[in-house]
Write a protein that holds these residues in place. Structure first.
Motif, PDB file in Angstrom:
ATOM      1  N   LEU A  94       0.799  -1.229   0.000  1.00  0.00           N
ATOM      2  CA  LEU A  94       0.000   0.000   0.000  1.00  0.00           C
ATOM      3  C   LEU A  94       0.832   1.279   0.000  1.00  0.00           C
ATOM      4  N   LEU A  95       2.134   1.160  -0.120  1.00  0.00           N
ATOM      5  CA  LEU A  95       2.966   2.357  -0.165  1.00  0.00           C
ATOM      6  C   LEU A  95       2.546   3.271  -1.315  1.00  0.00           C
ATOM      7  N   TRP A  96       2.217   2.705  -2.454  1.00  0.00           N
ATOM      8  CA  TRP A  96       1.768   3.497  -3.616  1.00  0.00           C
ATOM      9  C   TRP A  96       0.526   4.305  -3.264  1.00  0.00           C
ATOM     10  N   TRP A  97      -0.339   3.736  -2.417  1.00  0.00           N
ATOM     11  CA  TRP A  97      -1.578   4.422  -2.032  1.00  0.00           C
ATOM     12  C   TRP A  97      -1.260   5.657  -1.184  1.00  0.00           C
ATOM     13  N   GLY A  98      -0.296   5.531  -0.294  1.00  0.00           N
ATOM     14  CA  GLY A  98       0.111   6.672   0.522  1.00  0.00           C
ATOM     15  C   GLY A  98       0.737   7.764  -0.317  1.00  0.00           C
ATOM     16  N   ILE A  99       1.625   7.382  -1.222  1.00  0.00           N
ATOM     17  CA  ILE A  99       2.264   8.373  -2.100  1.00  0.00           C
ATOM     18  C   ILE A  99       1.226   9.042  -2.993  1.00  0.00           C
ATOM     19  N   GLY A 100       0.352   8.246  -3.573  1.00  0.00           N
ATOM     20  CA  GLY A 100      -0.698   8.800  -4.434  1.00  0.00           C
ATOM     21  C   GLY A 100      -1.612   9.751  -3.684  1.00  0.00           C
ATOM     22  N   SER A 101      -1.922   9.420  -2.436  1.00  0.00           N
ATOM     23  CA  SER A 101      -2.792  10.275  -1.632  1.00  0.00           C
ATOM     24  C   SER A 101      -2.136  11.620  -1.336  1.00  0.00           C
ATOM     25  N   VAL A 102      -0.836  11.606  -1.052  1.00  0.00           N
ATOM     26  CA  VAL A 102      -0.126  12.866  -0.795  1.00  0.00           C
ATOM     27  C   VAL A 102      -0.096  13.714  -2.071  1.00  0.00           C
ATOM     28  N   GLY A 107      -2.439  18.319  -4.920  1.00  0.00           N
ATOM     29  CA  GLY A 107      -3.173  18.862  -6.066  1.00  0.00           C
ATOM     30  C   GLY A 107      -4.521  19.439  -5.661  1.00  0.00           C
ATOM     31  N   ALA A 108      -5.203  18.748  -4.752  1.00  0.00           N
ATOM     32  CA  ALA A 108      -6.495  19.240  -4.267  1.00  0.00           C
ATOM     33  C   ALA A 108      -6.333  20.541  -3.488  1.00  0.00           C
TER      34      ALA A 108
END
Length: 123
Positions: A94-102, A107-108
Motif C-alpha cells: 500500500l505504499l503506492w496508495w500513501g504516495i498517491g494520496s499525498v 493537487g487538491a
C-alpha cells in the motif's frame, strides 16, 4: 487572554473535525475500506486550500485569523489525518496508495487555493 481564546478555538474545532471524521469512518468505512482515509485527506486538503485562498483575499483582521484557526487548524486539521494514512501506507503493497494520496492531496489543496483566491478582493 487572546492566546488562550485562540488555543480554545483550535481545540474545539479539532474536536469537531475529529468527530466528523470518526462519524464518517463508522458510517461508511466498512463499505469503502482503505479508500476512506485518503479520500477524507484529499477532501480536507481541498477545503483547506479554499480557506487559505479566501483568507488571502480578506483584509488582515483578528476575526479572519480566528476563523482560520477554528476552521483550518482546528476543524480541517482534525478532519484530515495523515498519521492514519501513514499507518495504512506501511501495510505491504500500500505504499503506492500513501504516495498517491499525498500527491492528490497536494493537487487538491492547490485547486482549492486557486478557487478560494478567485473572486473579488475585499479591502
Amino acid at each position: 487572554m487572546s492566546m488562550w481564546r485562540d488555543v480554545g478555538l483550535v481545540a474545539v474545532g479539532g474536536a469537531i473535525g475529529t468527530a466528523l471524521r470518526a462519524g464518517l469512518t463508522l458510517a461508511i468505512g466498512d463499505g469503502i475500506g482503505s479508500t476512506l482515509v485518503p479520500l477524507l485527506n484529499i477532501v480536507g486538503a481541498f477545503a483547506i486550500g479554499i480557506l487559505l485562498g479566501w483568507r488571502s483575499r480578506m483584509p488582515a483582521s483578528s476575526g479572519a485569523q480566528r476563523v482560520q484557526l477554528f476552521l483550518g487548524t482546528g476543524v480541517l486539521g482534525g478532519f484530515t489525518t495523515y498519521s492514519a494514512l501513514a499507518v495504512e501506507a506501511a501495510e505491504p503493497g500500500l505504499l503506492w496508495w500513501g504516495i498517491g494520496s499525498v500527491v492528490l492531496g497536494t493537487g487538491a489543496a492547490w485547486g482549492g487555493l486557486v478557487l478560494g483566491r478567485s473572486g473579488r478582493t475585499q479591502r
